[in-house]
Design a protein around this motif. Structure first.
Motif, PDB file in Angstrom:
ATOM      1  N   ASP A   1       7.301 -16.030  11.280  1.00 20.04           N
ATOM      2  CA  ASP A   1       5.839 -15.867  11.509  1.00 20.04           C
ATOM      3  C   ASP A   1       5.501 -16.891  12.710  1.00 20.04           C
ATOM      4  N   ASP A   2       4.427 -16.315  13.304  1.00 18.88           N
ATOM      5  CA  ASP A   2       3.882 -17.360  14.569  1.00 18.88           C
ATOM      6  C   ASP A   2       3.254 -18.527  14.015  1.00 18.88           C
ATOM      7  N   ALA A   3       3.731 -19.653  14.159  1.00 20.55           N
ATOM      8  CA  ALA A   3       3.217 -20.898  13.811  1.00 20.55           C
ATOM      9  C   ALA A   3       2.517 -21.678  14.926  1.00 20.55           C
ATOM     10  N   GLY A   4       2.642 -21.122  15.945  1.00 15.50           N
ATOM     11  CA  GLY A   4       2.333 -21.929  17.398  1.00 15.50           C
ATOM     12  C   GLY A   4       0.642 -21.681  17.534  1.00 15.50           C
ATOM     13  N   GLU A   5      -0.094 -21.063  16.826  1.00 14.70           N
ATOM     14  CA  GLU A   5      -1.508 -20.924  17.212  1.00 14.70           C
ATOM     15  C   GLU A   5      -2.228 -22.062  16.563  1.00 14.70           C
ATOM     16  N   ARG A   6      -2.823 -22.773  17.514  1.00 11.27           N
ATOM     17  CA  ARG A   6      -3.882 -23.909  17.059  1.00 11.27           C
ATOM     18  C   ARG A   6      -5.070 -23.410  16.400  1.00 11.27           C
ATOM     19  N   SER A   7      -5.569 -23.799  15.486  1.00 10.22           N
ATOM     20  CA  SER A   7      -6.780 -23.230  14.849  1.00 10.22           C
ATOM     21  C   SER A   7      -8.047 -23.835  15.836  1.00 10.22           C
ATOM     22  N   TRP A   8      -9.197 -23.212  15.756  1.00  6.88           N
ATOM     23  CA  TRP A   8     -10.287 -23.673  16.299  1.00  6.88           C
ATOM     24  C   TRP A   8     -10.719 -24.994  15.862  1.00  6.88           C
ATOM     25  N   HIS A   9     -10.407 -25.154  14.548  1.00  5.51           N
ATOM     26  CA  HIS A   9     -11.037 -26.369  13.890  1.00  5.51           C
ATOM     27  C   HIS A   9     -10.461 -27.618  14.531  1.00  5.51           C
ATOM     28  N   GLU A  10      -9.037 -27.640  14.688  1.00  3.75           N
ATOM     29  CA  GLU A  10      -8.133 -28.602  15.140  1.00  3.75           C
ATOM     30  C   GLU A  10      -8.503 -28.791  16.521  1.00  3.75           C
ATOM     31  N   LEU A  11      -8.918 -27.923  17.251  1.00  6.42           N
ATOM     32  CA  LEU A  11      -9.391 -28.146  18.701  1.00  6.42           C
ATOM     33  C   LEU A  11     -10.688 -28.745  18.716  1.00  6.42           C
ATOM     34  N   ALA A  12     -11.497 -28.304  17.735  1.00  8.76           N
ATOM     35  CA  ALA A  12     -12.995 -29.090  17.889  1.00  8.76           C
ATOM     36  C   ALA A  12     -12.727 -30.623  17.479  1.00  8.76           C
ATOM     37  N   VAL A  13     -11.858 -30.871  16.557  1.00  4.68           N
ATOM     38  CA  VAL A  13     -11.608 -32.133  16.118  1.00  4.68           C
ATOM     39  C   VAL A  13     -11.098 -33.135  17.482  1.00  4.68           C
ATOM     40  N   VAL A  14     -10.091 -32.510  18.104  1.00  5.22           N
ATOM     41  CA  VAL A  14      -9.463 -33.202  19.172  1.00  5.22           C
ATOM     42  C   VAL A  14     -10.469 -33.462  20.302  1.00  5.22           C
ATOM     43  N   LEU A  15     -11.356 -32.481  20.720  1.00  2.00           N
ATOM     44  CA  LEU A  15     -12.230 -32.532  21.632  1.00  2.00           C
ATOM     45  C   LEU A  15     -13.474 -33.676  21.069  1.00  2.00           C
ATOM     46  N   GLY A  16     -13.894 -33.418  19.783  1.00  2.00           N
ATOM     47  CA  GLY A  16     -14.612 -34.442  19.311  1.00  2.00           C
ATOM     48  C   GLY A  16     -14.336 -35.752  19.598  1.00  2.00           C
ATOM     49  N   LEU A  17     -12.925 -36.199  19.145  1.00  2.00           N
ATOM     50  CA  LEU A  17     -12.475 -37.568  19.388  1.00  2.00           C
ATOM     51  C   LEU A  17     -12.303 -37.941  20.741  1.00  2.00           C
ATOM     52  N   ALA A  18     -12.039 -36.879  21.547  1.00  2.00           N
ATOM     53  CA  ALA A  18     -11.750 -37.292  23.177  1.00  2.00           C
ATOM     54  C   ALA A  18     -12.962 -37.790  23.791  1.00  2.00           C
ATOM     55  N   VAL A  19     -14.189 -36.915  23.286  1.00  2.00           N
ATOM     56  CA  VAL A  19     -15.609 -37.355  23.861  1.00  2.00           C
ATOM     57  C   VAL A  19     -15.964 -38.687  23.292  1.00  2.00           C
ATOM     58  N   GLY A  20     -15.561 -38.921  22.047  1.00  2.00           N
ATOM     59  CA  GLY A  20     -15.888 -40.269  21.345  1.00  2.00           C
ATOM     60  C   GLY A  20     -15.432 -41.302  21.955  1.00  2.00           C
ATOM     61  N   ALA A  21     -14.059 -41.218  22.427  1.00  2.00           N
ATOM     62  CA  ALA A  21     -13.255 -42.109  23.263  1.00  2.00           C
ATOM     63  C   ALA A  21     -13.930 -42.481  24.625  1.00  2.00           C
ATOM     64  N   GLY A  22     -14.469 -41.363  25.227  1.00  2.00           N
ATOM     65  CA  GLY A  22     -15.183 -41.631  26.525  1.00  2.00           C
ATOM     66  C   GLY A  22     -16.595 -42.208  26.199  1.00  2.00           C
ATOM     67  N   VAL A  23     -17.133 -41.813  25.151  1.00  7.70           N
ATOM     68  CA  VAL A  23     -18.458 -42.557  24.945  1.00  7.70           C
ATOM     69  C   VAL A  23     -18.219 -44.084  24.482  1.00  7.70           C
ATOM     70  N   ALA A  24     -17.051 -44.578  23.677  1.00  7.15           N
ATOM     71  CA  ALA A  24     -16.966 -45.625  23.472  1.00  7.15           C
ATOM     72  C   ALA A  24     -16.630 -46.645  24.766  1.00  7.15           C
ATOM     73  N   VAL A  25     -15.821 -46.141  25.702  1.00  7.39           N
ATOM     74  CA  VAL A  25     -15.527 -46.728  26.833  1.00  7.39           C
ATOM     75  C   VAL A  25     -16.796 -46.764  27.726  1.00  7.39           C
ATOM     76  N   LYS A  26     -17.397 -45.612  27.657  1.00  7.43           N
ATOM     77  CA  LYS A  26     -18.987 -45.781  28.577  1.00  7.43           C
ATOM     78  C   LYS A  26     -19.587 -46.785  28.084  1.00  7.43           C
ATOM     79  N   ALA A  27     -19.812 -47.001  26.790  1.00  7.84           N
ATOM     80  CA  ALA A  27     -20.683 -48.134  26.105  1.00  7.84           C
ATOM     81  C   ALA A  27     -20.132 -49.298  26.576  1.00  7.84           C
TER      82      ALA A  27
END
Length: 449
Positions: A91-117
């Motif tokens: 079975d193809d196990a290589g597809e990342r869910s949109w849910h995980e991508l949203a979590v990653v992007l949210g955390l990446a933006v959060g890290a940027g906001v913390a540094v900017k602050a």
């Protein structure tokens, strides 16, 4: 069933491959490994030796688990892998869910906001420097915690040391621009990275296989982060060049927004890419280690000649010693990454002999540096910087010396490669403990100067 290095090596390789399948969580891998070990123990109790028991156990697991089939298909050069080889496509196990991508992007933006602050609220550059890692660490650790489904117990194991570190960095009465302040700022990210490793391995730091997974992850993260940085730099440079031709200066925008968000956010994204694209890096890693190992050997030999011909050790420049420490740490990182990319069951080859030459050259350079440091201490006395550098070099000396001994035994056929791999991962926590001591203890010993 007694301990068997060959069996542990096979289970470690099996686990490492399974753990990289994106459809399988760390908890699932733990459950599968427990099941495999139970099967091996039961079969060994019935009279089979470890190798036979492992063969049969993998066959049984492979009959019900598509991941084992995939593992056997990719590594069909050994009998136990052929036992579970099937013709149907996994079975193809290589597809990342949109849910995980949203979590990653949210955390990446959060890290940027913390540094900017942090940039906006902290005027003192030194205060910002020693807190920068603390601003980014929670978001990277949160990704690992979400990915590994960490328990509250592991969460506390992460939060308490991080909180202590934050208190030490911000409450200790450091002398402005003092040596212990600079040392604390430099070593704090090392402590945080080991805490991130605790989250990455799901709190199971005693497992040598999981520690080696983190070594692999660290090397691959460095590759991906560098690629993201290079790609981003090229894109920003082209954009800035085009806008400059039409009279638009974007340098303030880059300094105020792109760098504060891009640098920390790219770290979280790179961590996700390592998890998502493991197979690609597995093909790159052996190539990189084989390219850079001989180049590094030549560099170390050249440095050794330069150091020994520099005259009296007391006169060796302090900045040169610091730079050499950085080079030795990079050599150690290359050694660890090379070991993590190697098949533990493969026989010795030419590259293993090159690794021994690399370790020998690094040991020679380290010995010269230790002589120079001891000479400087005898001449000028102790200082926080000298003690920190001396301690690191002693740690490197022990690490490299025993690695050379084990590598020599492996080349002579007296020790399995798994013994060398276990030594590397077992010694890693020593560096984390030393970094923590430099941050917490050194200021107290040297009066915060």
């Amino acid at each position: 069933m007694g301990t068997d290095a060959g069996l542990e090596a096979q289970i470690g390789q099996w686990r490492g491959y399974i753990q990289r399948r994106q459809a399988i969580t760390a908890a699932d891998v733990d459950e599968m490994e427990d099941h495999l070990r139970e099967q091996v123990a039961d079969l060994a109790a019935s009279g089979l030796d470890n190798e036979e028991a492992f063969l049969v156990a993998v066959k049984r697991i492979g009959s019900v688990d598509a991941i084992s089939h995939e593992f056997a298909r990719e590594h069909s050069d050994r009998l136990w892998k052929q036992l579970v080889l099937v013709s149907t496509a996994p079975d193809d196990a290589g597809e990342r869910s949109w849910h995980e991508l949203a979590v990653v992007l949210g955390l990446a933006v959060g890290a940027g906001v913390a540094v900017k602050a942090g940039l906006a609220l902290i005027d003192d550059e030194m205060v910002l420097a020693r807190n920068l890692g603390l601003l980014v660490f929670p978001f990277l650790a949160a990704y690992f915690a979400w990915k590994r489904r960490l328990t509250w117990r592991v969460g506390v194991m992460l939060l308490v040391p991080a909180a202590v570190l934050a208190i030490v960095l911000n409450v200790y009465p450091f002398v402005p621009d003092g040596s212990t302040l600079v040392l604390a700022a430099v070593h704090a990210p090392v402590v945080l990275w080991f805490l991130a490793g605790l989250a990455y391995v799901g709190g199971r730091w005693r497992s040598g296989n999981r520690r080696m997974d983190f070594v692999r992850f660290t090397g691959e993260l460095a590759i991906y982060y560098t690629l993201l940085a290079l790609g981003g730099s090229v894109l920003i440079g082209l954009t800035a060049g085009v806008l400059d031709l039409v009279g638009i200066d974007i340098e303030p925008f880059l300094e105020d927004w792109v760098l504060p968000f891009g640098a920390p956010g790219a770290l979280v994204v790179a961590a996700w890419l390592v998890e998502a694209k493991q197979n690609v890096v597995e093909n790159i890693a052996p190539v990189l280690t084989r390219v850079f190992t001989p180049i590094t050997i030549v560099m170390l030999l050249g440095l050794l000649v330069a150091l020994t011909s520099a005259g009296g050790f007391v006169d060796v420049d302090r900045d040169l010693l610091i730079l050499m420490d950085a080079i030795l740490v990079l050599v150690l990182a290359l050694l660890l990454y090379s070991i993590s990319a190697r098949d533990v069951l493969a026989p010795p080859d030419l590259f293993d002999r090159l690794q021994l030459v690399l370790v020998g050259a690094a040991l020679a350079v380290d010995a010269v540096m230790l002589s120079a440091m001891l000479a400087r201490i005898a001449e000028f006395g102790f200082s926080p910087n000298k003690v920190a550098a001396l301690g690191l070099n002693l740690l490197l000396l022990v690490h490299l010396a025993w690695a050379a001994w084990l590598t020599g035994g492996f080349l002579r056929g007296r020790r399995p490669f798994a013994a060398l791999e276990r030594w590397q991962t077992a010694y890693l926590p020593v560096y984390g403990a030393w970094a923590a001591a430099v941050v917490v203890v050194f200021p107290l010993v040297f009066g915060f100067a």
